[in-house]
Structures are given as structure tokens and as C-alpha cells.
Write an enzyme that holds these catalytic residues in place. Sequence first.
Site, PDB file in Angstrom:
ATOM      1  N   SER A  91     -48.599 -31.130  86.172  1.00 59.19           N
ATOM      2  CA  SER A  91     -48.151 -29.766  86.498  1.00 59.19           C
ATOM      3  C   SER A  91     -49.309 -28.899  86.977  1.00 59.19           C
ATOM      4  CB  SER A  91     -47.508 -29.116  85.272  1.00 59.19           C
ATOM      5  OG  SER A  91     -46.359 -29.813  84.874  1.00 59.19           O
ATOM      6  N   HIS A  93     -44.132 -29.439  90.606  1.00 57.18           N
ATOM      7  CA  HIS A  93     -44.118 -30.836  91.062  1.00 57.18           C
ATOM      8  C   HIS A  93     -43.469 -30.882  92.440  1.00 57.18           C
ATOM      9  CE1 HIS A  93     -45.331 -32.771  87.193  1.00 57.18           C
ATOM     10  NE2 HIS A  93     -44.966 -31.573  86.760  1.00 57.18           N
ATOM     11  N   HIS A 101     -40.226 -36.880  84.423  1.00 56.22           N
ATOM     12  CA  HIS A 101     -40.369 -36.685  82.982  1.00 56.22           C
ATOM     13  C   HIS A 101     -39.145 -37.207  82.236  1.00 56.22           C
ATOM     14  CE1 HIS A 101     -42.860 -33.556  84.901  1.00 56.22           C
ATOM     15  NE2 HIS A 101     -43.645 -33.683  83.859  1.00 56.22           N
ATOM     16  N   TYR A 106     -37.942 -35.868  79.670  1.00 54.72           N
ATOM     17  CA  TYR A 106     -37.120 -34.726  79.257  1.00 54.72           C
ATOM     18  C   TYR A 106     -36.150 -34.267  80.342  1.00 54.72           C
ATOM     19  CZ  TYR A 106     -40.419 -31.596  81.750  1.00 54.72           C
ATOM     20  OH  TYR A 106     -41.195 -30.977  82.686  1.00 54.72           O
ATOM     21  N   GLU A 107     -36.372 -34.685  81.578  1.00 58.37           N
ATOM     22  CA  GLU A 107     -35.451 -34.322  82.649  1.00 58.37           C
ATOM     23  C   GLU A 107     -34.187 -35.175  82.641  1.00 58.37           C
ATOM     24  OE1 GLU A 107     -37.391 -33.173  86.572  1.00 58.37           O
ATOM     25  OE2 GLU A 107     -38.991 -34.356  85.651  1.00 58.37           O
ATOM     26  N   ALA A 158     -51.066 -31.544  82.411  1.00 57.37           N
ATOM     27  CA  ALA A 158     -51.379 -30.245  81.831  1.00 57.37           C
ATOM     28  C   ALA A 158     -50.719 -30.210  80.462  1.00 57.37           C
ATOM     29  CB  ALA A 158     -50.847 -29.119  82.710  1.00 57.37           C
ATOM     30  N   MET A 209     -45.910 -33.629  77.386  1.00 60.56           N
ATOM     31  CA  MET A 209     -44.583 -34.211  77.563  1.00 60.56           C
ATOM     32  C   MET A 209     -44.553 -35.318  78.617  1.00 60.56           C
ATOM     33  SD  MET A 209     -42.425 -30.639  77.500  1.00 60.56           S
ATOM     34  CE  MET A 209     -42.777 -29.374  76.268  1.00 60.56           C
ATOM     35  N   SER A 210     -45.682 -35.979  78.843  1.00 57.77           N
ATOM     36  CA  SER A 210     -45.734 -36.997  79.894  1.00 57.77           C
ATOM     37  C   SER A 210     -46.823 -38.016  79.592  1.00 57.77           C
ATOM     38  CB  SER A 210     -46.018 -36.334  81.254  1.00 57.77           C
ATOM     39  OG  SER A 210     -47.320 -35.771  81.270  1.00 57.77           O
ATOM     40  N   ASN A 248     -53.261 -24.276  77.359  1.00 58.37           N
ATOM     41  CA  ASN A 248     -52.917 -23.281  76.339  1.00 58.37           C
ATOM     42  C   ASN A 248     -53.219 -23.852  74.961  1.00 58.37           C
ATOM     43  OD1 ASN A 248     -50.250 -24.818  77.273  1.00 58.37           O
ATOM     44  ND2 ASN A 248     -50.070 -24.390  75.071  1.00 58.37           N
ATOM     45  N   HIS A 286     -44.181 -21.777  80.558  1.00 57.44           N
ATOM     46  CA  HIS A 286     -44.668 -22.728  81.548  1.00 57.44           C
ATOM     47  C   HIS A 286     -45.511 -22.060  82.627  1.00 57.44           C
ATOM     48  CE1 HIS A 286     -44.773 -26.666  83.352  1.00 57.44           C
ATOM     49  NE2 HIS A 286     -44.365 -26.191  84.510  1.00 57.44           N
TER      50      HIS A 286
END
Length: 272
Positions: free
Chosen positions: A30, A61, A83, A85-86, A113, A211-212, A235, A247
Amino acid sequence: MQSLEQINETKDYILTKIDVQPAVGLILGSGLGTLADEIEEAVVIPYTDIPNFAKSGAIGHANELVIGKLEGKVVVAMKGRFHYYEGFTMDEVTFPVRVMKALGIQQLIVTNACGAVNKDFKPGDLMLIEDHINLTGQNPLIGPNNDALGTRFPDMSNLYNDELRQLASEVAEKQGFGLQSGVYAWWSGPTYETPAEIRMIRTLGADAVGMSTVPEAIVARHSSMRVLGISCLTNMAAGILNQPLNHQEVIDVAAQVNKKFTGLIKGVVSAM
């Protein structure tokens, strides 16, 4: 697991677009996709044109495969990833890695990220992934194994290659900055972790959470590729600073460190 027919169909399509032999694969996380703009003599292929490829809907992306020269090496760069989560399957998430291997790529640089769990880290730091913790209960190798793609029980003890991490550290030192090094925890998302979950993750020994990355790294290792993992810490994770997460912050901080990140990757590719 992906079929050889699908992998070869995608590989053959890509080969109709290029007349070079790729050497290095890049997966850009990201806000980090601008590195692909540094690729010379670039052939840009939208994911929607590539047989068997998915299409990410995540912010930051671009959904493009960029093939060309970076520091004199031919690279294949994913400008955007898929991802879990998608709603993609593990096969869909990791399919591009299989295709990179089929194209002859032996080395993969995977970036992301993510949030800092280690309180000694700060937003804007770059972290070499020395190991990971899979917190999702998912694994891209579940199911029948195709021995032509890799062994049934691959060793993960040196997944994030020691030599490549040392190389990245040396490149960063020459460029005048230091890198953090730590353990990356894979969280399925799409929710950010709760403060209690972050305390758990820290107790388990992770320094960052995202998350990746882990599915692609596992498949790359299964494919006998050398992997270098680099996280951009955008962060502090939930509960550390007692402020909401969003995000846009991820995208903004990634943009702020873009010059340092780009210089590092270019230096590593040059030295490979």
C-alpha cells in the site's frame, strides 16, 4: 493449489508481451507502488488483461504488472497485490508468485505497509522481516500438493533469506540510514487489531503487524525462491498512542518515506 495449466497459460500470455528474461520479482504494498515508475523500458499490463489474475480493490493498489529494467536488472513488479481480506482465496492471493517462478524468477522482494507493535519503533521506519507469525489459521499450501511446484512439507526456518537481509542492511548503511529488524505478524483484517489483540501479538514476539505478505512468502519458499521482506511502518498499532487508526495515514506515511524506500530497493536490486 493452482494448476500447472493455469500457471503456464498466464506465463505464456506474459511472454507474448516481453522479449526479456526477468530476474527479480517485486510485490509492492500500500502506497509503495510508485517504485514501479522507476522501471525503465517498462511494459505495463493491467491485471484485468492477464488470464487467471484477480483484481485488488484496496486503496493504494494500481492493479498493474510492470516489467522492465531497474538498476540494470529485469524485474517483474506487482503494482498492487491481492489480499485475503478482500475475499480472494489463498490460491488467488499467491497465484502471481507461482507465475513469477514459472517466468524464471528466483528472487522475490515482498513489501508492505503495516503497524508497529514494538514501542521502540516509529512511523516511517523501514523494517527487515526476519521471521513471521501466522495468526490467521490459514495457509496457502493447504490441499493436495503438486510435487512439480514444491515439496509437501517445506522448511520455513530461513524463509526470509539471511544473505538478502544482510545485503539490504549494507545497502541502507551506504545510503546513510539504518533499518529496523523484526518479526511480522499476519492478521487477516480487514479490521485493525484491538488494543488487547496488539498486547497479545507483542507478547507472542511480533514487532509489526499487517494484513498481507505471509501467503506470498510461504508460496515463494515452497517454490524454492529466495525472499526478502521489507515493511514500511506507517503507524503505531492500536492502543499504543490511544488514537484512532485509518488507512489514509498508511498511504500518507508511505508517501513520506517513498524516497528512502525507493532508494533502498533500487540499491538491493542493483547488488543482487
